[in-house]
Write a protein that holds these residues in place. Structure first.
Motif, PDB file in Angstrom:
ATOM      1  N   UNK A 126      16.836   3.169   3.783  1.00  9.93           N
ATOM      2  CA  UNK A 126      17.544   3.605   2.804  1.00  9.93           C
ATOM      3  C   UNK A 126      16.953   2.366   1.334  1.00  9.93           C
ATOM      4  N   UNK A 127      16.796   1.349   2.053  1.00  8.71           N
ATOM      5  CA  UNK A 127      16.820   0.092   0.737  1.00  8.71           C
ATOM      6  C   UNK A 127      14.636   0.694   0.365  1.00  8.71           C
ATOM      7  N   UNK A 128      13.889   0.787   1.715  1.00  7.35           N
ATOM      8  CA  UNK A 128      12.925   1.050   1.358  1.00  7.35           C
ATOM      9  C   UNK A 128      12.552   2.367   1.087  1.00  7.35           C
ATOM     10  N   UNK A 129      13.452   3.618   1.378  1.00  5.69           N
ATOM     11  CA  UNK A 129      13.371   5.298   0.414  1.00  5.69           C
ATOM     12  C   UNK A 129      13.427   4.654  -0.663  1.00  5.69           C
ATOM     13  N   UNK A 130      14.782   4.234  -1.185  1.00  9.44           N
ATOM     14  CA  UNK A 130      14.835   4.122  -2.817  1.00  9.44           C
ATOM     15  C   UNK A 130      13.444   3.382  -3.722  1.00  9.44           C
ATOM     16  N   UNK A 131      12.735   2.222  -2.625  1.00 12.16           N
ATOM     17  CA  UNK A 131      11.598   1.775  -3.320  1.00 12.16           C
ATOM     18  C   UNK A 131      10.264   2.955  -3.676  1.00 12.16           C
ATOM     19  N   UNK A 132      10.011   3.553  -3.006  1.00  9.98           N
ATOM     20  CA  UNK A 132       9.377   4.784  -3.115  1.00  9.98           C
ATOM     21  C   UNK A 132       9.402   5.195  -3.644  1.00  9.98           C
ATOM     22  N   UNK A 133      10.474   6.022  -3.961  1.00  8.66           N
ATOM     23  CA  UNK A 133      12.212   6.674  -4.837  1.00  8.66           C
ATOM     24  C   UNK A 133      11.542   6.550  -6.091  1.00  8.66           C
ATOM     25  N   UNK A 134      11.515   4.995  -6.086  1.00  8.77           N
ATOM     26  CA  UNK A 134      11.349   4.855  -7.212  1.00  8.77           C
ATOM     27  C   UNK A 134      10.048   4.387  -7.655  1.00  8.77           C
ATOM     28  N   UNK A 135       8.863   3.946  -6.999  1.00  9.64           N
ATOM     29  CA  UNK A 135       7.721   3.963  -7.358  1.00  9.64           C
ATOM     30  C   UNK A 135       7.329   5.624  -7.961  1.00  9.64           C
ATOM     31  N   UNK A 136       7.374   6.656  -6.976  1.00  8.25           N
ATOM     32  CA  UNK A 136       7.238   7.893  -7.600  1.00  8.25           C
ATOM     33  C   UNK A 136       7.336   8.062  -8.886  1.00  8.25           C
ATOM     34  N   UNK A 137       8.823   8.167  -9.432  1.00  7.51           N
ATOM     35  CA  UNK A 137       9.059   8.269 -10.262  1.00  7.51           C
ATOM     36  C   UNK A 137       8.512   7.529 -11.604  1.00  7.51           C
ATOM     37  N   UNK A 138       8.381   6.435 -11.404  1.00  2.00           N
ATOM     38  CA  UNK A 138       7.014   5.703 -12.090  1.00  2.00           C
ATOM     39  C   UNK A 138       5.929   6.283 -12.559  1.00  2.00           C
ATOM     40  N   UNK A 139       5.347   6.992 -11.283  1.00  2.00           N
ATOM     41  CA  UNK A 139       3.768   7.493 -11.222  1.00  2.00           C
ATOM     42  C   UNK A 139       4.340   8.677 -12.372  1.00  2.00           C
ATOM     43  N   UNK A 140       5.182   9.901 -11.472  1.00  2.00           N
ATOM     44  CA  UNK A 140       5.237  10.621 -12.414  1.00  2.00           C
ATOM     45  C   UNK A 140       5.248  10.461 -13.865  1.00  2.00           C
ATOM     46  N   UNK A 141       6.374   9.363 -14.259  1.00  2.00           N
ATOM     47  CA  UNK A 141       6.335   9.602 -15.816  1.00  2.00           C
ATOM     48  C   UNK A 141       5.402   9.036 -16.650  1.00  2.00           C
TER      49      UNK A 141
ATOM     50  N   UNK B  76       0.602  -1.567  -0.342  1.00  2.00           N
ATOM     51  CA  UNK B  76      -0.022  -0.185  -0.114  1.00  2.00           C
ATOM     52  C   UNK B  76       0.881   0.970  -0.034  1.00  2.00           C
ATOM     53  N   UNK B  77       1.656   1.163   0.461  1.00  2.00           N
ATOM     54  CA  UNK B  77       2.775   2.805   0.692  1.00  2.00           C
ATOM     55  C   UNK B  77       3.728   2.382  -0.882  1.00  2.00           C
ATOM     56  N   UNK B  78       3.848   1.260  -1.248  1.00  2.00           N
ATOM     57  CA  UNK B  78       4.574   1.528  -2.861  1.00  2.00           C
ATOM     58  C   UNK B  78       3.507   2.262  -3.507  1.00  2.00           C
ATOM     59  N   UNK B  79       2.274   1.791  -3.688  1.00  2.00           N
ATOM     60  CA  UNK B  79       0.804   2.552  -4.959  1.00  2.00           C
ATOM     61  C   UNK B  79       1.168   3.800  -3.568  1.00  2.00           C
ATOM     62  N   UNK B  80       0.863   4.006  -3.053  1.00  6.15           N
ATOM     63  CA  UNK B  80       0.501   5.613  -2.098  1.00  6.15           C
ATOM     64  C   UNK B  80       2.220   6.361  -3.254  1.00  6.15           C
ATOM     65  N   UNK B  81       2.836   5.423  -3.652  1.00  3.29           N
ATOM     66  CA  UNK B  81       4.034   6.925  -3.761  1.00  3.29           C
ATOM     67  C   UNK B  81       4.134   6.737  -5.131  1.00  3.29           C
ATOM     68  N   UNK B  82       3.103   5.448  -6.162  1.00  2.00           N
ATOM     69  CA  UNK B  82       2.950   6.130  -6.795  1.00  2.00           C
ATOM     70  C   UNK B  82       1.856   7.019  -7.652  1.00  2.00           C
ATOM     71  N   UNK B  83       1.663   7.328  -6.479  1.00  2.95           N
ATOM     72  CA  UNK B  83       0.403   8.205  -6.679  1.00  2.95           C
ATOM     73  C   UNK B  83       0.742   9.293  -6.445  1.00  2.95           C
TER      74      UNK B  83
END
Length: 397
Positions: free
Chosen positions: A150-165, A91-98
């Motif tokens: 920091x691994x978790x933050x990397x995942x969230x960052x990647x999800x947000x970048x994917x959502x942005x793109x 759910x957090x990764x999905x939230x980061x994507x959105x």
């Protein structure tokens, strides 16, 4: 939900072995609102792109995303696996994507978004590690804890970048469809109110004028590189195989030479500049020019375009106007035709006619005598002179 461009399938945190003591997790969860507020405040202070963004609905969205992310992390660090075999943080990764999609809609860049994640990682790590130390988490566990953060933050960052793109790609496709509609309507000569409405929905600010340009598909990329980014493009038109139509904004008057230089040597045809809602006339002009094998600037071929607009009418006019010469032998008819054409175009100046035909002025006088015998008073009739000028001038167009 898993998005094709999100990193859900390759999470570095999925196989971690950290399991924080229950007391540490409980204390961190109790302090979660404070950590979230500190994180949001730091982002507001340190990331320039977020000034004023953390108020209203957007601010609430970001606060919720931070709390969801921190909550997902604590679930991950506690060793809970839940029903999702990859990670309970889905759910957090999905939230980061959105969140990434929302940030794209708000006009912020991925640079600002990633900067916010870096600040958030630093602040949340400082807050949570302090709590971990207070409750007696061992040093080795604390090191594993840091790695997981920091691994978790990397995942969230990647999800947000994917959502942005993804949002930019979707928005771009939607806007392009709207721009294509504007282009089609302009080429079809749709009602002004219809075109204005479509331009407004597409976010396309109308120029003063538009100029229709016909360009071979192979030359489209280099031509577009030299034109305004507001240029509208129509491709794959059934009547224009292997060609595209460009509607170039504000390429009139002193700006036209720059347009023509961009088109030079590329097999393009440039129509006249017209008020933007009347560009259909410019489009029709380039179509007629192409049908007549006229390239470059149609403004330099106006006489030819007029004279060849109706080939059958022109043929009938020539036959009618030159009927008095029809009984002559071909060689004689040709000489008199050339003389009459030159006489008309030089306004009867005998010396100029002689120079053009490479004959003596007396020869011109003799031939004009013959023509007056054939035409009689008709050579003094303005209507007949106009008909002859058009009929014979077409050979020079």
């Amino acid at each position: 939900m898993t998005h094709p461009t999100s990193p859900a399938g390759t999470r570095r945190t999925a196989g971690h072995r950290l399991q924080l003591p229950a007391a540490a997790v409980a204390e961190m969860r109790a302090r979660l609102p404070v950590v979230a507020d500190a994180t949001v405040a730091a982002i507001l202070e340190e990331v320039p792109g977020y000034e004023g963004a953390l108020t209203g609905s957007m601010g609430e969205n970001i606060r919720n995303a931070v709390q969801l992310a921190l909550g997902g992390f604590l679930s991950l660090a506690s060793g809970r696996r839940g029903a999702d075999p990859r990670t309970p943080a889905a759910p957090a990764v999905e939230g980061a994507y959105q969140l990434g999609r929302g940030e794209a809609r708000s006009g912020r860049t991925t640079e600002a978004l990633l900067a916010a994640y870096r600040v958030g990682a630093r602040v949340s790590w400082r807050q949570m590690s302090t709590t971990a130390v207070e409750v007696g988490v061992p040093a080795q566990t604390l090191a594993d804890f840091a790695e997981l953060v920091f691994a978790y933050i990397d995942e969230l960052s990647a999800a947000s970048v994917a959502g942005h793109a993804d949002e930019l790609a979707t928005t771009g496709r939607v806007r392009q469809r709207l721009l294509d509609r504007v282009t089609r309507q302009l080429l079809q000569g749709a009602p002004a109110e219809t075109v204005r409405g479509s331009a407004e929905r597409a976010g396309w600010e109308p120029p003063t004028t538009l100029t229709a340009v016909l360009v071979p598909e192979a030359q489209l990329r280099p031509v577009l590189a030299g034109l305004s980014t507001r240029t509208l493009v129509a491709r794959d038109l059934t009547e224009l195989e292997d060609h595209a139509v460009l509607l170039v904004p504000d390429a009139h008057e002193r700006r036209r030479p720059a347009l023509l230089r961009t088109l030079l040597g590329r097999g393009a045809v440039a129509g006249p500049a017209r008020p933007w809602l009347e560009v259909h006339g410019s489009f029709e002009r380039v179509l007629r020019a192409r049908a007549l094998d006229i390239l470059d600037d149609t403004e330099t071929h106006l006489a030819e375009l007029v004279l060849r607009a109706d080939p059958e009418a022109l043929a009938d006019l020539r036959a009618q106007a030159l009927a008095p010469l029809a009984t002559l032998r071909p060689a004689a008819a040709e000489k008199l035709t050339d003389t009459l054409r030159s006489w008309l175009l030089h306004h009867g100046r005998r010396e100029d006619v002689a120079a053009e035909l490479f004959v003596h002025p007396q020869t011109v006088r003799y031939r004009m005598g013959q023509l007056r015998e054939l035409y009689g008073d008709r050579l003094d009739d303005p209507a007949q002179v106009l008909a002859l000028t058009i009929a014979l001038g077409a050979d020079r167009a």
